[in-house]
Design a protein around this motif. Structure first.
Motif, short mmCIF file in Angstrom:
data_model
loop_
_atom_site.label_atom_id
_atom_site.label_comp_id
_atom_site.label_asym_id
_atom_site.label_seq_id
_atom_site.Cartn_x
_atom_site.Cartn_y
_atom_site.Cartn_z
N THR A 40 0.81 -1.22 0.00
CA THR A 40 0.00 0.00 0.00
C THR A 40 0.85 1.26 0.00
OG1 THR A 40 -0.16 -0.13 2.43
CG2 THR A 40 -1.95 -1.12 1.14
N ASN A 83 3.66 1.97 2.00
CA ASN A 83 4.42 2.31 3.20
C ASN A 83 5.92 2.14 3.03
OD1 ASN A 83 2.12 2.97 4.66
ND2 ASN A 83 1.90 0.94 5.57
N SER A 136 -2.06 -1.97 6.76
CA SER A 136 -2.61 -2.16 5.41
C SER A 136 -3.69 -3.22 5.34
CB SER A 136 -1.47 -2.55 4.45
OG SER A 136 -0.90 -3.78 4.84
N ASN A 182 -7.17 -2.95 -0.96
CA ASN A 182 -7.17 -1.52 -0.65
C ASN A 182 -7.44 -0.62 -1.84
OD1 ASN A 182 -6.51 -1.11 2.29
ND2 ASN A 182 -4.88 -2.54 1.72
N SER A 237 -6.69 1.41 2.93
CA SER A 237 -5.56 2.17 3.46
C SER A 237 -4.41 2.20 2.47
CB SER A 237 -5.09 1.55 4.78
OG SER A 237 -6.15 1.46 5.71
N ASN A 238 -4.15 3.36 1.93
CA ASN A 238 -2.97 3.59 1.10
C ASN A 238 -2.23 4.78 1.68
OD1 ASN A 238 -3.15 1.60 -1.11
ND2 ASN A 238 -5.08 2.64 -1.57
#
Length: 253
Positions: A9, A11, A117, A229, A247-248
């Motif tokens: 995602t 991170n 994520s 996501n 969640s990105n």
């Protein structure tokens, strides 16, 4: 220096790029999915590698990449950035031990807590402000780590024997079978899916295909959560039964 990452995602990609901005603005970073990456690795001795910890272990796709290209690592100096939502005893250490088999030296390790994520597990979700503060703290920790590496005193997060024991008995020992193979647990809700193909394009494993006018999984999921996501209809789940939050990293910066 060369930056390498595997990121679901965003991170780990974000952390590697931030590290390089502080340490060496001339350095470039690439995903392990980049077709030109092997050439870049061959031409660089110093590498910073970022990845998301899964069950206190290395994602299968990254482990396979390292093993399948084992001849490239001899003599490399690698700084490891392990991103995680929960505490991982030896996120850097478990990857370091793999590299050691192929002649690489780990010069330091950094554990960074980032927004989770796993979009289909409510217990792991936090508020937007909480996640934004996590990213700010991560940036500050990265700045300090890059400065310490320049001064020859790099952080050693996750690299000691005690860290190894904590990682082993904290999660890895109990979930080892999950990480020795790709999973077949990815689920696609046909009632929600509009067959837009976004998940197919994003999947690093080419695991998702269209068959009989449906998107189906070929049981080669590396649990990166990219598809979960990014699905516009929230039609894909892996560990949970419904998507709680997508969640990105772009949401938190």
């Amino acid at each position: 220096m060369l930056g390498i990452y595997f990121s679901g995602t965003g991170n780990s990609k974000y952390c590697v790029e931030k590290f390089l901005q502080e340490y060496d603005t001339t350095a470039d970073s690439y995903s392990i999915e980049d077709s030109e990456l092997l050439k870049y690795i061959h031409n660089h001795e110093d590498i910073v590698l970022g990845y998301p910890v899964q069950y206190s272990n290395v994602p299968k796709i990254l482990k396979d990449f390292i093993v399948n290209n084992s001849s490239l690592w001899n003599g490399k100096h690698i700084f490891i950035i392990a991103t995680m939502a929960l505490f991982s005893g030896d996120g850097s250490g478990v990857l370091s031990r793999i590299f050691k088999k192929y002649g690489a030296t780990t010069v330091g390790g950094l554990h960074i807590k980032m927004p989770d994520s796993i979009g289909d597990e409510k217990v792991l979700k936090h508020s937007l402000d909480y996640n934004r503060n996590l990213v700010i703290k991560a940036e500050n920790k990265i700045k300090k780590a890059s400065k310490d590496l320049k001064y020859g005193i790099p952080p050693k997060d996750g690299l000691g024997f005690l860290c190894h024991i904590v990682g082993l008995f904290g999660q890895r020992l109990y979930f080892i079978n999950k990480m020795n193979r790709y999973t077949d647990k990815l689920k696609i809700n046909d009632d929600k899916c509009i067959i837009c193909g976004k998940c197919i394009d994003l999947c690093p494993m080419n695991n998702l295909v269209i068959k009989n006018e449906m998107v189906v999984s070929n049981s080669q999921c590396t649990m990166c959560y990219r598809c979960v996501n990014n699905c516009p209809k929230q039609a894909i789940t892996l560990l949970g039964k419904m998507v709680v939050e997508q969640s990105n990293i772009e949401k938190y910066i």
